[in-house]
Write an enzyme that holds these catalytic residues in place. Sequence first.
Site, PDB file in Angstrom:
ATOM      1  N   LYS A 275     -65.685   5.053 -11.171  1.00 29.19           N
ATOM      2  CA  LYS A 275     -66.580   4.508 -12.193  1.00 29.19           C
ATOM      3  C   LYS A 275     -67.095   5.634 -13.071  1.00 29.19           C
ATOM      4  O   LYS A 275     -67.092   6.798 -12.659  1.00 29.19           O
ATOM      5  CB  LYS A 275     -67.789   3.848 -11.516  1.00 29.19           C
ATOM      6  CG  LYS A 275     -67.481   2.558 -10.803  1.00 29.19           C
ATOM      7  CD  LYS A 275     -68.757   1.957 -10.253  1.00 29.19           C
ATOM      8  CE  LYS A 275     -68.487   0.646  -9.553  1.00 29.19           C
ATOM      9  NZ  LYS A 275     -67.957  -0.408 -10.440  1.00 29.19           N
ATOM     10  N   ARG A 349     -63.925  -7.654  -2.972  1.00 28.01           N
ATOM     11  CA  ARG A 349     -63.120  -8.821  -2.614  1.00 28.01           C
ATOM     12  C   ARG A 349     -62.220  -8.546  -1.412  1.00 28.01           C
ATOM     13  O   ARG A 349     -61.854  -9.469  -0.685  1.00 28.01           O
ATOM     14  CB  ARG A 349     -62.323  -9.296  -3.835  1.00 28.01           C
ATOM     15  CG  ARG A 349     -61.393  -8.277  -4.414  1.00 28.01           C
ATOM     16  CD  ARG A 349     -60.973  -8.621  -5.839  1.00 28.01           C
ATOM     17  NE  ARG A 349     -62.051  -8.410  -6.796  1.00 28.01           N
ATOM     18  CZ  ARG A 349     -61.968  -8.696  -8.081  1.00 28.01           C
ATOM     19  NH1 ARG A 349     -60.851  -9.213  -8.584  1.00 28.01           N
ATOM     20  NH2 ARG A 349     -62.990  -8.470  -8.880  1.00 28.01           N
TER      21      ARG A 349
HETATM   22  N1  BES Z   1     -69.685  -3.501  -7.468  1.00 28.18           N
HETATM   23  C1  BES Z   1     -68.905  -3.748  -8.606  1.00 28.18           C
HETATM   24  C2  BES Z   1     -69.447  -4.857  -9.491  1.00 28.18           C
HETATM   25  C3  BES Z   1     -70.797  -4.638 -10.110  1.00 28.18           C
HETATM   26  C4  BES Z   1     -70.919  -4.186 -11.412  1.00 28.18           C
HETATM   27  C5  BES Z   1     -71.936  -4.961  -9.420  1.00 28.18           C
HETATM   28  C6  BES Z   1     -72.165  -4.036 -11.988  1.00 28.18           C
HETATM   29  C7  BES Z   1     -73.201  -4.812  -9.994  1.00 28.18           C
HETATM   30  C8  BES Z   1     -73.304  -4.345 -11.275  1.00 28.18           C
HETATM   31  C9  BES Z   1     -67.491  -4.158  -8.197  1.00 28.18           C
HETATM   32  O1  BES Z   1     -67.020  -3.620  -7.014  1.00 28.18           O
HETATM   33  C10 BES Z   1     -66.592  -3.707  -9.277  1.00 28.18           C
HETATM   34  O2  BES Z   1     -66.510  -2.544  -9.509  1.00 28.18           O
HETATM   35  N2  BES Z   1     -65.946  -4.638  -9.942  1.00 28.18           N
HETATM   36  C11 BES Z   1     -65.075  -4.345 -11.004  1.00 28.18           C
HETATM   37  C12 BES Z   1     -63.828  -5.160 -10.813  1.00 28.18           C
HETATM   38  C13 BES Z   1     -62.708  -4.773 -11.724  1.00 28.18           C
HETATM   39  C14 BES Z   1     -62.139  -3.453 -11.334  1.00 28.18           C
HETATM   40  C15 BES Z   1     -61.671  -5.856 -11.637  1.00 28.18           C
HETATM   41  C16 BES Z   1     -65.771  -4.722 -12.309  1.00 28.18           C
HETATM   42  O3  BES Z   1     -66.399  -5.774 -12.351  1.00 28.18           O
HETATM   43  O4  BES Z   1     -65.686  -3.957 -13.254  1.00 28.18           O
HETATM   44 ZN    ZN Z   2     -66.116  -1.692  -7.286  1.00 25.55          ZN
END
Ligand code: BES
Ligand code: ZN
Length: 499
Positions: A275, A349
């Site tokens: 990230k 997931r």
């Molecule tokens: N933990 C994150 C989602 C998240 C984002 C929670 C902002 C709280 C605040 C999750 O694991 C994630 O990174 N999801 C990605 C998925 C993508 C790679 C398909 C996302 O939503 O960007």
């Molecule tokens: Zn994630």
Amino acid sequence: MSRIDIALRAPERLALQNRLLAIVFEREPKAFPLANQIVGAASLGDSAFAKMLALARQEGAPELFPCVALEPAMHLGIYQAGREKHVSVAQARRILGARIVEHARKLKVQEVLLLLSPEHNDEAVVQLAEGIWLGSYSYGRFKREVAGEPSRAVIVCQDERLRRRLVSRLGEAHKVIAAQNWARDLVNEPPSLLGPSGTVLAARQMARTCGLEIDVFDGRALSRHKYAGILAVGRGADEPPQLVILRYRAKGSKRRRVALVGKGVTFDTGGYCLKQAKDMWHMKGDMAGAAAVFAAMQAIAQLAPPIDVVGIVPLAKNVVDAKAYLPGDVLRMKNGKTVHVTNTDAEGRLLLADGLIRAGEEHAEAIVDIATLTGSVVRALGPAVAGIMGNNSDFTASLIRAGAEVGEHYWELPMLHEYRDELKSHIADVENVGRSPNAGAILGALFLEEFVPQGVPWAHLDIAGPFFVEKQWHCYRPGATGFGVRTLVRWVQTHARHS
Ligand code: BES
Ligand code: ZN
Ligand code: ZN
């Protein structure tokens, strides 16, 4: 933690000195006998009080009336829940409760006396109290100077029967809110202090105090049970991943059981699909679903609904080292399906897939999962509402209803099966992220559905928006909200009674 106690007392011999006397109305402020009596005892004449009430009725009037010239010195607040616009009545009462606490803090008084106008019913009192408990929560562990917090609120009430009834209603409500505030602590805690093993310890301690059964699968047991998703996500971390299973058994159990599954990523760096730095620290709360399940189980143990409940919480830290899972890896999941990992940041997931498989192994008659699953749901719905999806619209509706009853809002997104093609993979049965950047929340839910046991009603709560607030929102100060705890508890209670 919230440090405020709420007590009920008869109006005789009340100490008013250095207190905030909060006179609370649902609608128009007007005099009522108990208020006259108590304000009179503070040697504030009827006509001065009448003037204050008249002023309080005006648009934009102040709520606080300094009465420091009085003997004994006190502060008088005249509050009106109906002033809160754009929110439900119930929410307005919680917001008001939190604001009264805020005023007491600013005034540096230890105790608030609450004088509720006769228009308040039991429900209204409970919601005001919820606002007080939620509003008085703060995470102060690392603050050298902790602001003086009020420690007590006293609801002044003449009728003894009413007092007794309220004591019991408030007692029940406090169990849930105390659990919710505990969930907020788990989420607010720095990630290096509360990894998977620390979280297991916290869960064990809670289970012991509440009389819940607990099983924990550590790294070795996870391998033996072939929980490939949890193992993959946790592989790059210094502490092994864990799977916590909490069991509440109803008295005279009729062998009906529901499962609550919570995402417990104690920190989500994104893994090798790293990230960006900005706001990455929010990801210490990527276990808010897990915290909600733990807290709901805590409250359930105390409220004792007539149905068995199993709480299933996979825990892992999504970080990198030489052993971490890689984009391109293929996981053979326990239900036989293979997953092509195209993005290590879609880790929730993978954990939840194992949690859902476990819920099947536990023969749950209904499954609810709760997770900070996608940034996509935050972009779609913002921080004030969670996304919900499921495989049965009546069932999903029962969760939305439970949420509405407790003031937590959900918006249903469609489970469009035509989008399932997005998850097709060339080398495995599914991939964990679709190629398209669109409809991320729906794709997340479609992926999870692959692991839901056949024929079992299931709903997925994506709380990535409301799990955390950056600035004061409703009765929540900045930080974790504990969103979902109240919904889960209310849903279990209702489901136990009705189906
Ligand atoms: N933990 C994150 C989602 C998240 C984002 C929670 C902002 C709280 C605040 C999750 O694991 C994630 O990174 N999801 C990605 C998925 C993508 C790679 C398909 C996302 O939503 O960007
Ligand atoms: Zn994630
Ligand atoms: Zn995550």
